[in-house]
Design an enzyme around this catalytic site. Structure first.
Site, PDB file in Angstrom:
ATOM      1  N   HIS A  50      25.187  58.002  67.857  1.00 36.15           N
ATOM      2  CA  HIS A  50      24.387  58.231  66.660  1.00 36.15           C
ATOM      3  C   HIS A  50      23.918  59.671  66.476  1.00 36.15           C
ATOM      4  CE1 HIS A  50      23.074  53.676  66.698  1.00 36.15           C
ATOM      5  NE2 HIS A  50      24.359  53.847  66.423  1.00 36.15           N
ATOM      6  N   HIS A  97      20.710  51.875  63.613  1.00 36.83           N
ATOM      7  CA  HIS A  97      22.106  52.326  63.567  1.00 36.83           C
ATOM      8  C   HIS A  97      22.264  53.051  62.233  1.00 36.83           C
ATOM      9  CE1 HIS A  97      23.318  49.810  67.059  1.00 36.83           C
ATOM     10  NE2 HIS A  97      22.178  49.242  66.714  1.00 36.83           N
TER      11      HIS A  97
HETATM   12  C1  FAD Z   1      32.179  54.357  68.434  1.00 34.34           C
HETATM   13  C2  FAD Z   1      31.094  54.406  67.399  1.00 34.34           C
HETATM   14  C3  FAD Z   1      30.296  53.286  67.179  1.00 34.34           C
HETATM   15  C4  FAD Z   1      29.270  53.326  66.232  1.00 34.34           C
HETATM   16  N1  FAD Z   1      28.609  52.173  65.942  1.00 34.34           N
HETATM   17  C5  FAD Z   1      27.770  52.149  64.872  1.00 34.34           C
HETATM   18  C6  FAD Z   1      27.207  50.940  64.416  1.00 34.34           C
HETATM   19  O1  FAD Z   1      27.481  49.857  64.963  1.00 34.34           O
HETATM   20  N2  FAD Z   1      26.377  50.979  63.341  1.00 34.34           N
HETATM   21  C7  FAD Z   1      26.052  52.163  62.728  1.00 34.34           C
HETATM   22  O2  FAD Z   1      25.256  52.156  61.803  1.00 34.34           O
HETATM   23  N3  FAD Z   1      26.574  53.315  63.136  1.00 34.34           N
HETATM   24  C8  FAD Z   1      27.458  53.330  64.164  1.00 34.34           C
HETATM   25  N4  FAD Z   1      28.049  54.503  64.522  1.00 34.34           N
HETATM   26  C9  FAD Z   1      27.657  55.732  63.816  1.00 34.34           C
HETATM   27  C10 FAD Z   1      28.183  55.803  62.390  1.00 34.34           C
HETATM   28  O3  FAD Z   1      29.538  55.417  62.343  1.00 34.34           O
HETATM   29  C11 FAD Z   1      27.979  57.233  61.897  1.00 34.34           C
HETATM   30  O4  FAD Z   1      26.587  57.520  61.903  1.00 34.34           O
HETATM   31  C12 FAD Z   1      28.505  57.454  60.483  1.00 34.34           C
HETATM   32  O5  FAD Z   1      29.874  57.135  60.395  1.00 34.34           O
HETATM   33  C13 FAD Z   1      28.289  58.914  60.108  1.00 34.34           C
HETATM   34  O6  FAD Z   1      28.882  59.209  58.882  1.00 34.34           O
HETATM   35  P1  FAD Z   1      29.265  60.705  58.518  1.00 34.34           P
HETATM   36  O7  FAD Z   1      29.832  60.676  57.167  1.00 34.34           O
HETATM   37  O8  FAD Z   1      28.071  61.555  58.789  1.00 34.34           O
HETATM   38  O9  FAD Z   1      30.317  61.192  59.571  1.00 34.34           O
HETATM   39  P2  FAD Z   1      31.678  60.502  60.164  1.00 34.34           P
HETATM   40  O10 FAD Z   1      31.710  59.064  59.846  1.00 34.34           O
HETATM   41  O11 FAD Z   1      31.807  60.894  61.584  1.00 34.34           O
HETATM   42  O12 FAD Z   1      32.821  61.185  59.293  1.00 34.34           O
HETATM   43  C14 FAD Z   1      33.154  62.542  59.383  1.00 34.34           C
HETATM   44  C15 FAD Z   1      34.610  62.720  58.990  1.00 34.34           C
HETATM   45  O13 FAD Z   1      34.893  64.101  58.844  1.00 34.34           O
HETATM   46  C16 FAD Z   1      36.151  64.368  59.412  1.00 34.34           C
HETATM   47  N5  FAD Z   1      36.180  65.785  59.784  1.00 34.34           N
HETATM   48  C17 FAD Z   1      35.476  66.380  60.768  1.00 34.34           C
HETATM   49  N6  FAD Z   1      35.766  67.684  60.822  1.00 34.34           N
HETATM   50  C18 FAD Z   1      36.667  67.922  59.851  1.00 34.34           C
HETATM   51  C19 FAD Z   1      37.347  69.081  59.421  1.00 34.34           C
HETATM   52  N7  FAD Z   1      37.142  70.266  60.005  1.00 34.34           N
HETATM   53  N8  FAD Z   1      38.219  68.973  58.399  1.00 34.34           N
HETATM   54  C20 FAD Z   1      38.435  67.766  57.808  1.00 34.34           C
HETATM   55  N9  FAD Z   1      37.819  66.634  58.180  1.00 34.34           N
HETATM   56  C21 FAD Z   1      36.940  66.715  59.191  1.00 34.34           C
HETATM   57  C22 FAD Z   1      36.217  63.444  60.599  1.00 34.34           C
HETATM   58  O14 FAD Z   1      37.547  63.266  61.051  1.00 34.34           O
HETATM   59  C23 FAD Z   1      35.585  62.186  60.032  1.00 34.34           C
HETATM   60  O15 FAD Z   1      36.537  61.368  59.409  1.00 34.34           O
HETATM   61  C24 FAD Z   1      29.040  54.515  65.496  1.00 34.34           C
HETATM   62  C25 FAD Z   1      29.842  55.633  65.708  1.00 34.34           C
HETATM   63  C26 FAD Z   1      30.866  55.601  66.642  1.00 34.34           C
HETATM   64  C27 FAD Z   1      31.723  56.813  66.857  1.00 34.34           C
END
Ligand code: FAD
Ligand code: NAG
Ligand code: NAG
Ligand code: NAG
Ligand code: NAG
Ligand code: NAG
Ligand code: NAG
Length: 612
Positions: free
Chosen positions: A543, A589
């Site tokens: 997280h 979460h």
């Molecule tokens: C294994 C795991 C289990 C989890 N379990 C839960 C859960 O049960 N419940 C919950 O609420 N949360 C959970 N989380 C956390 C939740 O998934 C994240 O908080 C949420 O997805 C964050 O969203 P985001 O858009 O900030 O980033 P992310 O979902 O991480 O998305 C970022 C995206 O940007 C892309 N990216 C990064 N750098 C670049 C770049 N330079 N160029 C192009 N693309 C790029 C990445 O590949 C990714 O696809 C979990 C996370 C993981 C890894």
């Protein structure tokens, strides 16, 4: 002209039977003079929601860039029960590791992040928890913007949710409050698709020990405290992700281009600053690998960074936005001296506490894990009917708890939680042996259940910095787990509480025989022994947040990166919409809060609001 050309192109593609004409796998395939209004970097919950909502207006051209591959047709992404196969060290993981953690006896922790369309929502374990009312009201207070308060965000939760009945059609009365949820939004959520042998005992404990562990009919009401049925991001037996709910359904829009397998390496400054001398960011540089050619794309309106709490600060730093001394040490010219970029990394450490279970039948997870015939049968049931254990995730119940109001810790520590409705720690109940150390093998014999204890109000603050000026080098990740007395104390209290839940309620008599597996040797009466267990077993529950935190309108005092509009301070044309912006880690979460923040961010972008 370009647009009509593209419409023809997609019509041709449709005739040829191509599923998605706007999905590009190579930047070379995008016309060199293609004009975008918005470029969104990263297709997790933050970026997917923004790209999807902005492209609702057919006059707005959007490019969404994702480093990873398509999520389509990947079996463990679709099958909820297979979530744990998606990390660590897979084709959909960034494969990060933390620095050696002083609070964990010098251990480095495997730090998985999704690298696929849908981002981490495509590889996460799907818990859907909205956080407490107090968490959002604190965001509103920090930003000085009531638009981030619980009352203002709650309608966005209803907008984004589609609560669907569980696939086994059991009566959900008392397990979820339907009237507080959305039933028309893009993101499917549900409650318990299949029963676990431990379920009735968890619920019975809330009756037996109701004072300490009260039952909560719906932890997503803004008042999460207590123990209740978990909601999760799947519906009809299939995982729901940022991609499956926000991108794939609209990918045929002619004004939305999605570019996968492509890494954004830098945010580009336009040659000109605005009248006030503020640097304007107006495009991105991309490449498919460290040895492939680079390409540049321009955005006439904005670049939206949604690369997640690890890669968003990395990209800001690579682009000269961050602490001057750190940038100088790597030979990167400072464009905006923003000390808080990459700082304030907050995460939730978790510790798996195992208990021995008397009957093999009650150890559902290990019974399946040890019998490949049974596993295959269950997977076949999923393939044929989208039902059974495979249609369910790993957790049917979650608990959110506070240290008592008269706890001696309050003589020396300020309460770091957002308020009385917010928890300090969490329980996750698993009908199986579960370890918080990835790769720990299940004991060959014995039957188990696990209560994971998670510290959700940490005071430890870590950082994300660069190891190199190369965008292909992994960043330096230091969550500083268990590095404060409060965090050590609260994790100890949480582990003891988990044991109390299972060992002091009569409902578990005969079901559970005592502490199990590695936890069996931990003397719960000995502070040092419990701390030793915590330091040896703690790892991330994935997280990370806070590395581009939001602050109010005065910037120097705030030590923040973005303003209440989520614009990057000291820049024009650049926003952050992802888990980086939370000024305090949600005591939950976080995916639900990221979806909700992104829904509001899309409205702010559309409206052009300037709050400060
Ligand atoms: C294994 C795991 C289990 C989890 N379990 C839960 C859960 O049960 N419940 C919950 O609420 N949360 C959970 N989380 C956390 C939740 O998934 C994240 O908080 C949420 O997805 C964050 O969203 P985001 O858009 O900030 O980033 P992310 O979902 O991480 O998305 C970022 C995206 O940007 C892309 N990216 C990064 N750098 C670049 C770049 N330079 N160029 C192009 N693309 C790029 C990445 O590949 C990714 O696809 C979990 C996370 C993981 C890894
Ligand atoms: C993008 O912007 C840069 C600098 O402003 C300019 O040189 C370049 O021609 C633009 N590219 C396109 C495709 O418009
Ligand atoms: C990751 O997987 C690769 C290939 O299977 C293997 O060589 C490597 O040791 C693994 N790394 C970790 C940390 O498990
Ligand atoms: C992570 O490791 C897996 C297994 O070795 C590999 O296939 C994948 O490409 C790695 N991811 C990255 C981003 O290097
Ligand atoms: C579901 O259970 C509740 C409470 O036990 C009951 O009132 C209701 O009638 C049940 N609904 C159905 C459809 O059986
Ligand atoms: C969500 O659930 C609805 C209703 O059951 C279904 O029609 C839809 O296909 C699901 N959406 C996704 C993305 O799985
Ligand atoms: C494995 O599962 C199959 C199918 O349910 C069952 O018939 C068999 O008895 C199980 N094997 C063992 C060793 O329990």
């Amino acid at each position: 002209m370009h647009r009509s050309f593209l419409v023809v192109l997609s019509a041709v593609a449709a005739n040829l039977g191509l599923a998605s004409a706007a999905l590009f796998t190579d930047p070379a395939d995008i016309l060199a003079d293609k004009q975008y209004h918005y470029i969104v970097v990263g297709a997790g919950p933050g970026g997917s929601v923004v790209a999807s909502r902005l492209s609702e207006d057919p006059q707005t051209n959007v490019l969404l860039i994702e480093a990873g591959p398509s999520d389509e047709g990947v079996l463990p992404i679709e099958v909820p029960y297979l979530a744990y196969e998606l990390q660590p060290n897979t084709t959909h993981d960034w494969n990060y590791t933390t620095t050696p953690q002083t609070g964990l006896d010098g251990r480095a922790v495997i730090y998985s992040r999704g690298r696929v369309l849908g981002g981490s929502s495509s590889i996460n374990v799907m818990a859907y928890t909205r956080s407490s009312r107090d968490d959002f009201d604190r965001y509103a207070a920090v930003g000085g913007d009531q638009g981030w308060s619980w009352d203002a965000i709650e309608p966005y939760y209803r907008k984004l949710e589609h609560l669907v009945p569980p696939v086994d059609h059991h009566n959900t009365s008392g397990q979820v409050e339907w009237q507080i949820h959305g039933t028309r939004g893009p993101l499917n959520i549900t409650v318990a698709n299949a029963p676990f042998p431990i379920d009735s005992h968890v619920v019975a404990t809330t009756q037996e020990l109701s004072e300490e562990y009260p039952y909560n009919e719906d932890m997503n009401s803004g008042y999460p405290l207590g123990i209740g049925w978990a909601q999760a991001t799947y519906g009809n037996g299939i995982r729901a992700t940022a991609s499956s709910s926000y991108i794939r359904p609209v990918i045929s829009r002619p004004n939305l281009d999605v570019l996968i397998n492509t890494i954004t390496t830098k945010i580009l400054r336009s040659r000109h600053s605005d009248e006030a001398g503020v640097p304007v960011f107006s495009g991105v540089e991309v490449a498919q690998s460290s040895t492939s050619p680079t390409f540049a794309f321009n955005a006439t309106k904005e670049v939206v960074l949604s690369a997640g709490a690890i890669n968003t600060p990395q990209l800001l730093l690579l682009s000269g936005i961050g602490p001057r001394a750190h940038l100088a040490s790597l030979g990167i010219e400072t464009v905006v001296d923003l000390p808080a970029v990459g700082q304030n990394l907050a995460d939730h450490p978790r510790v798996g506490n195992q208990f021995s279970v008397a009957s093999a039948q009650d150890d559902l997870g290990d019974t399946i894990g040890r019998n490949s015939t049974l596993f295959d049968e269950l997977l076949q049931e999923w393939e044929e009917k989208r039902q059974g254990v495979m249609a369910n995730g790993g957790t049917n119940h979650i608990g959110w708890l506070r240290l008592p109001a008269d706890d001696p810790i309050w003589e020396t520590e300020e309460d770091p939680s957002a308020g009385p409705a917010a928890p300090h720690y969490e329980f996750l109940f698993r009908p199986a042996f579960a370890s918080s150390i990835p790769g720990t093998p299940t004991p060959a014999t014995g039957n188990f259940m696990t209560v994971l204890a998670v510290l959700v109000s940490p005071t430890s603050a870590g950082s994300v910095t660069l190891s190199s000026a190369s965008p292909f080098a992994p960043p330096v990740i230091d969550p500083a787990f268990l590095s404060t007395p409060f965090d050590v104390y609260t994790m100890r209290a949480a582990i003891r509480s988990a044991a109390r839940f299972v060992l002091s309620a009569q409902t578990w008599d005969g079901f559970v025989t005592g502490q199990g597996a590695g936890f069996a040797d931990v003397d719960l009466n000995d502070d040092a022994a419990v701390d030793k267990w915590a330091r040896a077993q703690a790892s991330t529950i994935w997280h990370p947040t806070g590395t581009a935190r939001m602050g109010g309108c005065g910037y120097v005092e705030e030590g923040s990166v973005v303003d209440p509009d989520l614009r990057v301070r000291g820049t024009e044309g650049l926003r952050v919409v992802d888990a980086s912006v939370f000024p305090f880690i949600p005591a939950a979460h976080p995916q639900a809060a990221v979806y909700a923040f992104a829904e509001r961010a899309a409205d702010l972008i559309k409206s052009g609001r300037r709050f400060c």
